[in-house]
Motif scaffolding. Structure first.
Motif, mmCIF file in Angstrom:
data_model
loop_
_atom_site.group_PDB
_atom_site.id
_atom_site.type_symbol
_atom_site.label_atom_id
_atom_site.label_comp_id
_atom_site.label_asym_id
_atom_site.label_seq_id
_atom_site.Cartn_x
_atom_site.Cartn_y
_atom_site.Cartn_z
ATOM 1 N N GLY A 322 21.888 8.723 -36.388
ATOM 2 C CA GLY A 322 22.016 9.805 -37.370
ATOM 3 C C GLY A 322 22.381 9.297 -38.752
ATOM 4 O O GLY A 322 21.847 9.742 -39.754
ATOM 5 N N ASP A 323 23.300 8.342 -38.829
ATOM 6 C CA ASP A 323 23.682 7.820 -40.142
ATOM 7 C C ASP A 323 24.038 6.338 -40.015
ATOM 8 O O ASP A 323 24.066 5.779 -38.917
ATOM 9 N N ALA A 324 24.328 5.739 -41.149
ATOM 10 C CA ALA A 324 24.520 4.285 -41.185
ATOM 11 C C ALA A 324 25.646 3.839 -40.259
ATOM 12 O O ALA A 324 25.596 2.748 -39.690
ATOM 13 N N ALA A 325 26.661 4.689 -40.080
ATOM 14 C CA ALA A 325 27.795 4.293 -39.243
ATOM 15 C C ALA A 325 27.391 4.144 -37.780
ATOM 16 O O ALA A 325 28.071 3.467 -37.003
ATOM 17 N N ALA A 326 26.271 4.760 -37.400
ATOM 18 C CA ALA A 326 25.834 4.712 -35.999
ATOM 19 C C ALA A 326 24.875 3.546 -35.728
ATOM 20 O O ALA A 326 24.442 3.363 -34.597
ATOM 21 N N LEU A 327 24.550 2.755 -36.751
ATOM 22 C CA LEU A 327 23.615 1.648 -36.557
ATOM 23 C C LEU A 327 24.263 0.539 -35.736
ATOM 24 O O LEU A 327 25.446 0.243 -35.894
ATOM 25 N N VAL A 328 23.485 -0.065 -34.848
ATOM 26 C CA VAL A 328 23.990 -1.192 -34.063
ATOM 27 C C VAL A 328 23.259 -2.467 -34.483
ATOM 28 O O VAL A 328 22.053 -2.446 -34.721
ATOM 29 N N PRO A 329 23.990 -3.595 -34.600
ATOM 30 C CA PRO A 329 23.322 -4.836 -35.024
ATOM 31 C C PRO A 329 22.542 -5.485 -33.890
ATOM 32 O O PRO A 329 22.886 -5.329 -32.716
ATOM 33 N N HIS A 330 21.509 -6.220 -34.269
ATOM 34 C CA HIS A 330 20.736 -7.022 -33.310
ATOM 35 C C HIS A 330 21.458 -8.352 -33.168
ATOM 36 O O HIS A 330 21.400 -9.190 -34.069
ATOM 37 N N ASP A 331 22.179 -8.538 -32.053
ATOM 38 C CA ASP A 331 22.973 -9.769 -31.921
ATOM 39 C C ASP A 331 22.515 -10.612 -30.730
ATOM 40 O O ASP A 331 23.290 -11.338 -30.135
ATOM 41 N N HIS A 332 21.236 -10.498 -30.404
ATOM 42 C CA HIS A 332 20.661 -11.244 -29.284
ATOM 43 C C HIS A 332 20.765 -12.751 -29.524
ATOM 44 O O HIS A 332 20.485 -13.245 -30.612
ATOM 45 N N LEU A 333 21.163 -13.466 -28.503
ATOM 46 C CA LEU A 333 21.166 -14.925 -28.556
ATOM 47 C C LEU A 333 19.784 -15.399 -28.074
ATOM 48 O O LEU A 333 19.403 -15.112 -26.945
ATOM 49 N N PRO A 334 19.042 -16.099 -28.932
ATOM 50 C CA PRO A 334 17.678 -16.471 -28.535
ATOM 51 C C PRO A 334 17.636 -17.257 -27.222
ATOM 52 O O PRO A 334 18.500 -18.090 -26.957
ATOM 53 N N ASP A 335 16.641 -16.950 -26.413
ATOM 54 C CA ASP A 335 16.468 -17.685 -25.162
ATOM 55 C C ASP A 335 14.989 -17.715 -24.786
ATOM 56 O O ASP A 335 14.225 -16.843 -25.187
ATOM 57 N N PHE A 336 14.591 -18.746 -24.064
ATOM 58 C CA PHE A 336 13.213 -18.807 -23.575
ATOM 59 C C PHE A 336 13.136 -19.723 -22.368
ATOM 60 O O PHE A 336 14.091 -20.406 -22.029
ATOM 61 N N TRP A 337 11.975 -19.668 -21.729
ATOM 62 C CA TRP A 337 11.745 -20.554 -20.588
ATOM 63 C C TRP A 337 10.333 -21.099 -20.660
ATOM 64 O O TRP A 337 9.470 -20.542 -21.350
ATOM 65 N N SER A 338 10.114 -22.189 -19.949
ATOM 66 C CA SER A 338 8.765 -22.721 -19.785
ATOM 67 C C SER A 338 8.666 -23.283 -18.371
ATOM 68 O O SER A 338 9.644 -23.799 -17.832
ATOM 69 N N GLN A 339 7.498 -23.136 -17.777
ATOM 70 C CA GLN A 339 7.252 -23.744 -16.463
ATOM 71 C C GLN A 339 6.130 -24.745 -16.624
ATOM 72 O O GLN A 339 5.068 -24.401 -17.117
ATOM 73 N N GLN A 340 6.378 -25.979 -16.213
ATOM 74 C CA GLN A 340 5.350 -27.006 -16.316
ATOM 75 C C GLN A 340 5.641 -28.130 -15.341
ATOM 76 O O GLN A 340 6.792 -28.480 -15.131
ATOM 77 N N PHE A 341 4.585 -28.664 -14.759
ATOM 78 C CA PHE A 341 4.686 -29.797 -13.832
ATOM 79 C C PHE A 341 5.721 -29.510 -12.745
ATOM 80 O O PHE A 341 6.476 -30.393 -12.330
ATOM 81 N N GLY A 342 5.776 -28.259 -12.291
ATOM 82 C CA GLY A 342 6.684 -27.883 -11.216
ATOM 83 C C GLY A 342 8.131 -27.714 -11.650
ATOM 84 O O GLY A 342 8.981 -27.380 -10.831
ATOM 85 N N LEU A 343 8.428 -27.935 -12.930
ATOM 86 C CA LEU A 343 9.800 -27.805 -13.425
ATOM 87 C C LEU A 343 9.956 -26.510 -14.224
ATOM 88 O O LEU A 343 9.010 -26.040 -14.842
ATOM 89 N N THR A 344 11.150 -25.951 -14.191
ATOM 90 C CA THR A 344 11.464 -24.811 -15.038
ATOM 91 C C THR A 344 12.471 -25.257 -16.094
ATOM 92 O O THR A 344 13.558 -25.731 -15.764
ATOM 93 N N ILE A 345 12.044 -25.155 -17.334
ATOM 94 C CA ILE A 345 12.884 -25.534 -18.466
ATOM 95 C C ILE A 345 13.339 -24.252 -19.142
ATOM 96 O O ILE A 345 12.516 -23.386 -19.448
ATOM 97 N N LYS A 346 14.639 -24.120 -19.347
ATOM 98 C CA LYS A 346 15.159 -22.921 -20.005
ATOM 99 C C LYS A 346 16.076 -23.340 -21.134
ATOM 100 O O LYS A 346 16.750 -24.365 -21.042
ATOM 101 N N LEU A 347 16.103 -22.521 -22.153
ATOM 102 C CA LEU A 347 16.983 -22.813 -23.273
ATOM 103 C C LEU A 347 17.628 -21.524 -23.758
ATOM 104 O O LEU A 347 16.983 -20.476 -23.802
#
Lengths: 427, 73
Positions: A322-347
């Motif tokens: 409704g107004d600026a006081a109700a805004l929530v910040p985007h505070d996501h901590l970046p993360d990702f994964w990759s699968q290759q050569f049978g390994l799972t790499i996550k960061l």
């Protein structure tokens, strides 16, 4: 923007767009909701495309689940061509106009094309971003090409190379830098990936660049010549040299766009060219260029699955605030994964810009470890290779900027932590 | 059906593999491979897999909208 919105238009029908639509309904929005996208497909998931779908283990139909009661109006297969802020209208390529009270820009990114357009047009030269791309490449792999060449030193290259090796197809990866992935995950992990790939039979060429591609009389790729003079015979080459953000349709809208995407504030509000929030316009996903609270507000643009979901949810909440006081910040901590050569790499966290690295559990030799990245004595990121269950424990340390290096000698941890300094990756 | 797994969350507890072995598999120690579009007839199995996941990483929905995509709207 205090009045309750009646009409929301989401531009971009992928993971971020669909996640925002779901969140809007969950938050109680009952007005009209339009999801517009340039591809003809319903929103689909991308990560399986460079892995299981390419190998043909599963279908390239990765349509995302959506609840039956979303009450969404789709406008698919028609790109957006403009945004009129004064009229609060999105304009589509077929001339139709979508009026909105709130608009979410979630147009993402596209594969960066090979800069030489004549070479890029050769039959057998691909990029991998969309479901259609994956189907084309998968069809080519089924024909068992004599050699596949990947251009680029990012995760997509190694994922595709991994699929090729699993299918016993010879594969070459060309990396312009002296190490792959060093910018994203640091030199030690980049070296680890290089060693794993070589061990799996990948012909990995570092400091390598293409001088020219060669086509046959029928416009099909026949081979390429490297800058060092080596020739590689191939009829199948995948260009994986990064992404470009889809902001061209916003030209003339008076929004703060550049090659990093659409600039937004920590509440996911798109900024106008004057640097103030544009009324009613928000951004989420790969197209957004946002201040990362876990790095002192430094601007970041990531192409991560988890960020697309989290940012879309925050944007949806703030679209209904409704107004600026109700805004929530985007505070996501970046993360990702990759699968290759049978390994799972996550960061988790941002390893880019870190100055030190330490393996704190397991070892690179056994290809099962957890590593922590430090920056100026603080813990800023953590990576796991086949050790995903340890990773959440380090998320808290990153969030609070815990001292680096971490204490040695814990349960299942080495008695001393061997710390490596990281240099700036060479370019 | 439509299935998506949040592989940031997935920690390879493999409960889905036991619950729905025809639709979830581990390739290597932790790399989950899963069926993104299982048949509606397997709904009970897929829902059991989603419920079995200790980190709540699996989302599955019935497939009401897929036919619309086929029509190429």
């Amino acid at each position: 923007m205090s009045e309750a919105p009646g009409r929301v238009v989401i531009v971009g029908a992928s993971l971020a767009g669909l996640s925002a639509a779901k969140a809007l309904r969950t938050e109680g929005f009952s007005g009209s909701l339009v999801l517009a996208g340039d591809e003809p497909h319903l929103p689909y998931d991308r990560p399986p495309l460079s892995k299981q779908a390419l190998r043909g283990l599963t279908s390239a139909d990765t349509t995302l689940p959506q609840p039956a009661d979303l009450d969404l109006e789709f406008r698919l297969g028609v790109p957006a061509t403009g945004l009129d802020r004064a009229e609060r209208t999105v304009i589509l390529a077929d001339g139709s106009r979508l009026a909105f009270d709130r608009c979410l820009v979630a147009t993402g990114a596209r594969a960066r094309p090979w800069p030489n357009s004549a070479e890029a047009a050769l039959d057998g030269v691909f990029t991998l971003r969309t479901r259609d791309d994956a189907e084309r490449i998968a069809a080519r792999l089924r024909d068992r090409p004599g050699r596949v060449v990947l251009v680029g030193g990012g995760f997509i290259s190694f994922e595709v190379a991994s699929v090729c090796r699993e299918m016993d197809i010879p594969v070459t990866v060309l990396v312009r830098d002296s190490l792959p992935l060093a910018g994203a995950v640091g030199a030690p992990l980049g070296s680890f990936v290089a060693e794993v790939a070589r061990g799996a039979g990948v012909d990995l060429r570092l400091d390598a660049a293409i001088a020219r591609m060669q086509g046959d009389a029928r416009g099909r790729l026949a081979g390429l010549v490297l800058e060092d003079g080596d020739r590689i015979e191939t009829a199948c080459l995948v260009v994986a040299i990064g992404a470009e953000r889809n902001t061209a349709w916003l030209d003339g809208a008076g929004l703060a766009t550049d090659r990093n995407g659409l600039r937004c504030d920590r509440f996911c509000r798109a900024l106008g060219a004057d640097g103030t929030p544009a009324d009613g316009i928000f951004a989420a996903g790969d197209v957004a260029h946002w201040p990362n609270p876990h790095d002192g507000g430094a601007l970041v643009a990531v192409e991560h699955w988890g960020n697309a979901v989290a940012q879309a949810r925050t944007a949806a909440r703030n679209m209904l605030a409704g107004d600026a006081a109700a805004l929530v910040p985007h505070d996501h901590l970046p993360d990702f994964w990759s699968q290759q050569f049978g390994l799972t790499i996550k960061l988790v966290g941002l390893a880019a810009g870190s100055d030190a690295f330490a393996v704190v559990r397991g070892s690179m030799e056994e290809r099962r470890f957890l590593a922590v990245f430090g920056k100026a004595g603080r813990t800023v990121a953590s990576a796991s290779v086949d050790s995903a269950r340890w990773l959440p424990a380090y998320r808290a340390a990153i969030l609070e900027g815990a001292p680096f290096p971490p204490l040695p000698g814990g349960v299942d941890a080495p008695a001393r932590v061997a710390m490596q300094s990281l240099e700036e990756p060479t370019r | 059906m439509r299935v998506v797994v949040d592989l940031n969350r997935c920690q390879a507890y493999a409960q889905c593999v036991y619950a729905a072995p025809r639709h979830f598999a581990l390739h290597g120690r932790e790399a989950l491979v899963y069926d993104t579009a299982p048949d509606d007839a397997d709904r009970a199995e897929i829902e059991r897999a989603a419920l079995a996941c200790p980190v709540r990483a699996i989302t599955a929905c019935a497939d009401d909208l897929a036919a619309l995509d086929e029509a190429g709207r």
